[in-house]
Design a protein around this motif. Structure first.
Motif, PDB file in Angstrom:
ATOM      1  N   LEU A  15     -13.935  -1.884  -2.357  1.00 57.26           N
ATOM      2  CA  LEU A  15     -13.281  -0.991  -3.308  1.00 57.26           C
ATOM      3  C   LEU A  15     -12.784  -1.737  -4.537  1.00 57.26           C
ATOM      4  O   LEU A  15     -12.758  -1.181  -5.631  1.00 57.26           O
ATOM      5  N   ARG A  16     -12.396  -2.982  -4.378  1.00 58.65           N
ATOM      6  CA  ARG A  16     -11.967  -3.784  -5.535  1.00 58.65           C
ATOM      7  C   ARG A  16     -13.128  -4.065  -6.478  1.00 58.65           C
ATOM      8  O   ARG A  16     -12.928  -4.222  -7.676  1.00 58.65           O
ATOM      9  N   LYS A  17     -14.332  -4.122  -5.944  1.00 53.78           N
ATOM     10  CA  LYS A  17     -15.511  -4.366  -6.787  1.00 53.78           C
ATOM     11  C   LYS A  17     -15.866  -3.152  -7.640  1.00 53.78           C
ATOM     12  O   LYS A  17     -16.509  -3.283  -8.664  1.00 53.78           O
ATOM     13  N   HIS A  18     -15.438  -1.973  -7.198  1.00 51.76           N
ATOM     14  CA  HIS A  18     -15.776  -0.729  -7.894  1.00 51.76           C
ATOM     15  C   HIS A  18     -14.505  -0.132  -8.489  1.00 51.76           C
ATOM     16  O   HIS A  18     -13.846   0.694  -7.860  1.00 51.76           O
ATOM     17  N   GLU A  19     -14.189  -0.575  -9.685  1.00 47.87           N
ATOM     18  CA  GLU A  19     -12.973  -0.128 -10.366  1.00 47.87           C
ATOM     19  C   GLU A  19     -12.971   1.385 -10.540  1.00 47.87           C
ATOM     20  O   GLU A  19     -13.958   1.974 -10.938  1.00 47.87           O
ATOM     21  N   ALA A  21     -12.795   3.618  -8.184  1.00 48.74           N
ATOM     22  CA  ALA A  21     -13.356   4.361  -7.051  1.00 48.74           C
ATOM     23  C   ALA A  21     -12.269   5.128  -6.302  1.00 48.74           C
ATOM     24  O   ALA A  21     -12.506   6.212  -5.801  1.00 48.74           O
ATOM     25  N   VAL A  22     -11.090   4.557  -6.247  1.00 43.57           N
ATOM     26  CA  VAL A  22      -9.941   5.216  -5.612  1.00 43.57           C
ATOM     27  C   VAL A  22      -8.732   5.067  -6.530  1.00 43.57           C
ATOM     28  O   VAL A  22      -8.721   4.227  -7.426  1.00 43.57           O
ATOM     29  N   SER A  23      -7.729   5.875  -6.280  1.00 41.61           N
ATOM     30  CA  SER A  23      -6.527   5.805  -7.111  1.00 41.61           C
ATOM     31  C   SER A  23      -5.771   4.501  -6.860  1.00 41.61           C
ATOM     32  O   SER A  23      -5.956   3.851  -5.834  1.00 41.61           O
ATOM     33  N   ARG A  24      -4.921   4.152  -7.816  1.00 36.89           N
ATOM     34  CA  ARG A  24      -4.121   2.932  -7.670  1.00 36.89           C
ATOM     35  C   ARG A  24      -3.211   3.007  -6.458  1.00 36.89           C
ATOM     36  O   ARG A  24      -3.044   2.038  -5.732  1.00 36.89           O
ATOM     37  N   PHE A  25      -2.605   4.183  -6.274  1.00 40.05           N
ATOM     38  CA  PHE A  25      -1.692   4.373  -5.143  1.00 40.05           C
ATOM     39  C   PHE A  25      -2.426   4.194  -3.818  1.00 40.05           C
ATOM     40  O   PHE A  25      -1.934   3.530  -2.906  1.00 40.05           O
ATOM     41  N   SER A  26      -3.621   4.777  -3.724  1.00 43.63           N
ATOM     42  CA  SER A  26      -4.414   4.658  -2.508  1.00 43.63           C
ATOM     43  C   SER A  26      -4.798   3.202  -2.252  1.00 43.63           C
ATOM     44  O   SER A  26      -4.745   2.730  -1.114  1.00 43.63           O
ATOM     45  N   MET A  27      -5.158   2.494  -3.299  1.00 47.25           N
ATOM     46  CA  MET A  27      -5.535   1.084  -3.137  1.00 47.25           C
ATOM     47  C   MET A  27      -4.335   0.251  -2.697  1.00 47.25           C
ATOM     48  O   MET A  27      -4.452  -0.607  -1.815  1.00 47.25           O
ATOM     49  N   ARG A  28      -3.183   0.526  -3.290  1.00 50.03           N
ATOM     50  CA  ARG A  28      -1.974  -0.211  -2.892  1.00 50.03           C
ATOM     51  C   ARG A  28      -1.609   0.081  -1.441  1.00 50.03           C
ATOM     52  O   ARG A  28      -1.178  -0.818  -0.714  1.00 50.03           O
ATOM     53  N   LEU A  74      -2.920   0.007  10.633  1.00 44.07           N
ATOM     54  CA  LEU A  74      -4.343   0.348  10.522  1.00 44.07           C
ATOM     55  C   LEU A  74      -4.543   1.854  10.454  1.00 44.07           C
ATOM     56  O   LEU A  74      -5.364   2.341   9.664  1.00 44.07           O
ATOM     57  N   VAL A  75      -3.792   2.602  11.234  1.00 46.57           N
ATOM     58  CA  VAL A  75      -3.898   4.068  11.196  1.00 46.57           C
ATOM     59  C   VAL A  75      -3.480   4.581   9.820  1.00 46.57           C
ATOM     60  O   VAL A  75      -4.154   5.432   9.229  1.00 46.57           O
ATOM     61  N   ALA A  76      -2.382   4.065   9.290  1.00 50.07           N
ATOM     62  CA  ALA A  76      -1.919   4.499   7.969  1.00 50.07           C
ATOM     63  C   ALA A  76      -2.932   4.155   6.883  1.00 50.07           C
ATOM     64  O   ALA A  76      -3.216   4.970   6.000  1.00 50.07           O
ATOM     65  N   ALA A  77      -3.499   2.954   6.940  1.00 49.13           N
ATOM     66  CA  ALA A  77      -4.485   2.550   5.930  1.00 49.13           C
ATOM     67  C   ALA A  77      -5.744   3.398   6.027  1.00 49.13           C
ATOM     68  O   ALA A  77      -6.324   3.773   5.003  1.00 49.13           O
ATOM     69  N   CYS A  78      -6.170   3.718   7.228  1.00 50.22           N
ATOM     70  CA  CYS A  78      -7.363   4.555   7.389  1.00 50.22           C
ATOM     71  C   CYS A  78      -7.086   5.991   6.951  1.00 50.22           C
ATOM     72  O   CYS A  78      -7.976   6.656   6.424  1.00 50.22           O
ATOM     73  N   TYR A  79      -5.861   6.448   7.117  1.00 45.30           N
ATOM     74  CA  TYR A  79      -5.513   7.803   6.688  1.00 45.30           C
ATOM     75  C   TYR A  79      -5.629   7.953   5.168  1.00 45.30           C
ATOM     76  O   TYR A  79      -5.936   9.035   4.670  1.00 45.30           O
ATOM     77  N   THR A  80      -5.408   6.864   4.434  1.00 53.03           N
ATOM     78  CA  THR A  80      -5.515   6.940   2.980  1.00 53.03           C
ATOM     79  C   THR A  80      -6.932   7.295   2.534  1.00 53.03           C
ATOM     80  O   THR A  80      -7.124   7.756   1.415  1.00 53.03           O
ATOM     81  N   ASP A  84      -8.619   9.785  -0.567  1.00 49.29           N
ATOM     82  CA  ASP A  84      -9.748   9.498  -1.460  1.00 49.29           C
ATOM     83  C   ASP A  84     -10.777  10.619  -1.419  1.00 49.29           C
ATOM     84  O   ASP A  84     -11.294  11.034  -2.459  1.00 49.29           O
ATOM     85  N   LEU A  85     -11.080  11.106  -0.222  1.00 47.99           N
ATOM     86  CA  LEU A  85     -12.048  12.198  -0.092  1.00 47.99           C
ATOM     87  C   LEU A  85     -11.520  13.466  -0.746  1.00 47.99           C
ATOM     88  O   LEU A  85     -12.261  14.184  -1.421  1.00 47.99           O
ATOM     89  N   ASP A  86     -10.237  13.734  -0.576  1.00 50.12           N
ATOM     90  CA  ASP A  86      -9.644  14.923  -1.169  1.00 50.12           C
ATOM     91  C   ASP A  86      -9.644  14.834  -2.696  1.00 50.12           C
ATOM     92  O   ASP A  86      -9.913  15.817  -3.381  1.00 50.12           O
TER      93      ASP A  86
END
Length: 108
Positions: A15-19, A21-28, A74-80, A84-86
């Motif tokens: 995801l870092r390679k594809h600027e 691709a996801v929101s900043r909040f999601s990446m953080r 891990l569950v919280a990170a996967c929930y993010t 992204d899909l939404d």
């Protein structure tokens, strides 16, 4: 847990390679989940290696804490990924009967 942590690290690296691709909040949130999961996995591994069978219950409680820290991070990170899909408007439709049209296309 270690394999899931590696998988999440690979996802974050891609995801870092594809600027954008996801929101900043999601990446953080993913990076924070990766960091906390790393602490949990590392703590679990280190304490499991250092603690003998005759050690106190406190040591085993710390091992359990590290394990749960890793699991929940891990569950919280996967929930993010749902965020992204939404945000991209992605929806997943599951049809069990090929003959009947989806409910949204059926007449009222």
């Amino acid at each position: 847990l270690f394999a899931l942590w590696i998988w999440l690290a690979c996802v974050v690296a891609q995801l870092r390679k594809h600027e954008g691709a996801v929101s900043r909040f999601s990446m953080r949130a993913k990076v924070a989940g990766l960091a906390f999961a790393g602490l949990g996995v590392g703590g679990f591994t280190a304490l499991s290696a250092l603690v003998g069978k005759d050690e106190s219950r406190t040591a085993y409680s710390l091992i359990g804490f590290c394990e749960w820290l890793a699991v929940l991070a891990l569950v919280a990170a996967c929930y993010t990924m749902a965020w992204d899909l939404d945000a991209k408007g992605v929806s997943i439709r599951v049809c069990f009967d090929e003959e009947s049209p989806p409910r949204s296309e059926q007449p009222a």
